[in-house]
Design an enzyme around this catalytic site. Structure first.
Site, PDB file in Angstrom:
ATOM      1  N   CYS A 128       0.868  -1.174   0.000  1.00 46.86           N
ATOM      2  CA  CYS A 128       0.000   0.000   0.000  1.00 46.86           C
ATOM      3  C   CYS A 128       0.902   1.221   0.000  1.00 46.86           C
ATOM      4  CB  CYS A 128      -0.925  -0.007   1.208  1.00 46.86           C
ATOM      5  SG  CYS A 128      -1.925   1.482   1.333  1.00 46.86           S
ATOM      6  N   GLY A 129       1.081   1.825  -1.160  1.00 42.59           N
ATOM      7  CA  GLY A 129       1.977   2.975  -1.264  1.00 42.59           C
ATOM      8  C   GLY A 129       1.477   4.178  -0.488  1.00 42.59           C
ATOM      9  N   HIS A 130       0.170   4.433  -0.552  1.00 45.06           N
ATOM     10  CA  HIS A 130      -0.330   5.576   0.227  1.00 45.06           C
ATOM     11  C   HIS A 130      -0.175   5.297   1.717  1.00 45.06           C
ATOM     12  CE1 HIS A 130      -4.312   3.774   1.341  1.00 45.06           C
ATOM     13  NE2 HIS A 130      -4.373   4.779   2.198  1.00 45.06           N
ATOM     14  N   ASP A 137      -9.817   4.256  -4.599  1.00 49.93           N
ATOM     15  CA  ASP A 137      -8.713   4.985  -3.985  1.00 49.93           C
ATOM     16  C   ASP A 137      -8.868   6.472  -4.278  1.00 49.93           C
ATOM     17  OD1 ASP A 137      -6.306   5.830  -2.918  1.00 49.93           O
ATOM     18  OD2 ASP A 137      -5.152   4.183  -3.780  1.00 49.93           O
ATOM     19  N   GLY A 150      -0.202   4.412  -4.559  1.00 53.01           N
ATOM     20  CA  GLY A 150       1.253   4.340  -4.536  1.00 53.01           C
ATOM     21  C   GLY A 150       1.818   3.131  -5.242  1.00 53.01           C
ATOM     22  N   SER A 151       1.341   1.933  -4.885  1.00 57.69           N
ATOM     23  CA  SER A 151       1.831   0.728  -5.565  1.00 57.69           C
ATOM     24  C   SER A 151       1.409   0.738  -7.027  1.00 57.69           C
ATOM     25  CB  SER A 151       1.314  -0.527  -4.862  1.00 57.69           C
ATOM     26  OG  SER A 151      -0.101  -0.550  -4.821  1.00 57.69           O
TER      27      SER A 151
END
Length: 335
Positions: A91-93, A251, A256-257
């Site tokens: 989870c990039g965020h 989202d 992010g990912s």
């Protein structure tokens, strides 16, 4: 009153996307890897996820992460990502939110002008760098996991939109990347219901038709979401994209990912050069930036190491209780 469980959280948003960090109240998690700890939680304590992600404490688009002890020598802490459907690999965020909270709240040793944060996630070790002026955290950049195109020009048949063609790429999770223009799908709030239907149908069809498995992490073996790209509202942005993932979650951030996977996809297709920056706009107009740091391989497959940049903000602190007398204590979802 008798309380069966109390949980403390830090409430953060990254580009508009919520991220609830659980800092205390979890059971001790057995396992020497984050993936094994996640498997234990899923089998023995999934009700905690439901209590914190579902209504009335959360909502259908809620996201969060459980802090846990690190499993690698360079990490400051580990994280297990959770959402409305279950557990995610990356989870990039969330990485941006966690890194911001770690610096703002002093969970790591802070240095000016930039502070390093190491995070163990299910997809592997992630290193982030947070701008720090001595008082406030600024933008966060993180070195993503090796990212790559899994399969190009794949087609799926959907009930409502006919045949949809795109690429399956990996940036910490597998996504189906598709151009929304041929389907009249602008990345705007006004189109969110159609975006959800499109994304959910494509994800279901792609998972049924195209089995995926990470070359080095066999537990990562499903397509997590659909990423729909179209024209941005800001001419300074390269594109806008909407990620529909898990159980029809949308989202609010640029993902992010997903940005990492998009960087890999564009680079491997010759559409993004080394040194170029992808300015990726979300459905609410917030922006992540992505670029290629270097080439690499994963299980013999060509890949790249992307860097993703964005900003997060702490918006609250909370203490939640679980009362077994409450018939809705473990939550519900209307949608």
């Amino acid at each position: 009153m008798k309380i069966s469980r109390s949980l403390s959280t830090v409430e953060v948003h990254t580009g508009g996307e919520a991220f609830r960090i659980v800092t205390s109240g979890l059971p001790r998690l057995p396992g020497d890897t984050i993936v094994r700890r996640r498997a234990w939680l899923k089998e023995h304590a999934d009700e905690i996820r439901r209590a914190l992600m579902f209504e009335p404490r959360g909502h259908a688009d809620m996201y969060g992460g459980y802090l846990t002890e690190p499993v690698s020598p360079n990490a400051d802490f580990g994280v297990i990502f959770v959402h409305n459907e279950g557990y995610s690999d990356h989870c990039g965020h969330g990485v941006i939110a966690l890194s911001t909270a770690a610096v703002e709240l002093g969970w790591v040793q802070r240095t000016v002008p930039e502070t390093r944060v190491g995070i163990d996630a299910p997809c592997g070790f992630i290193e982030a760098f947070v701008q720090w002026d001595g008082e406030h955290a600024g933008p966060v950049r993180f070195v993503n996991v090796p990212s790559f195109i899994w399969q190009r020009d794949v087609a799926v048949d959907t009930p409502s939109f006919g045949t949809v063609t795109g690429d399956i790429a990996y940036g910490g999770a597998f996504y189906f990347y598709v151009d929304g223009a041929p389907f009249d799908l602008p990345v705007r709030e006004s189109a969110v219901e159609r975006l959800i239907r499109f994304g959910a149908e494509v994800k279901a069809a792609a998972n049924a038709k195209y089995p995926v498995e990470h070359p080095e992490i066999p537990e990562i073996n499903h397509i997590y979401g659909t990423i729909i790209a179209n024209a941005p509202r800001d001419p300074r942005s390269t594109q806008a994209n909407c990620c529909v993932f898990a159980d029809r979650e949308v989202d609010r951030s640029p993902t992010g990912s997903g940005t990492g996977g998009r960087v890999a996809q564009l680079y491997q297709r010759g559409l993004l050069a080394a040194g170029d920056t992808l300015v990726n706009e979300s459905i609410v107009g917030t922006v992540f930036k992505g670029r290629v740091l270097r080439e690499t391989t994963v299980g013999g497959m060509p890949a790249v190491i992307p860097e993703v940049e964005g900003s997060a903000h702490i918006c609250g602190f909370a203490n939640w209780i679980v009362d077994e007398r409450d018939p809705l204590t473990y939550g519900f979802l209307v949608r």
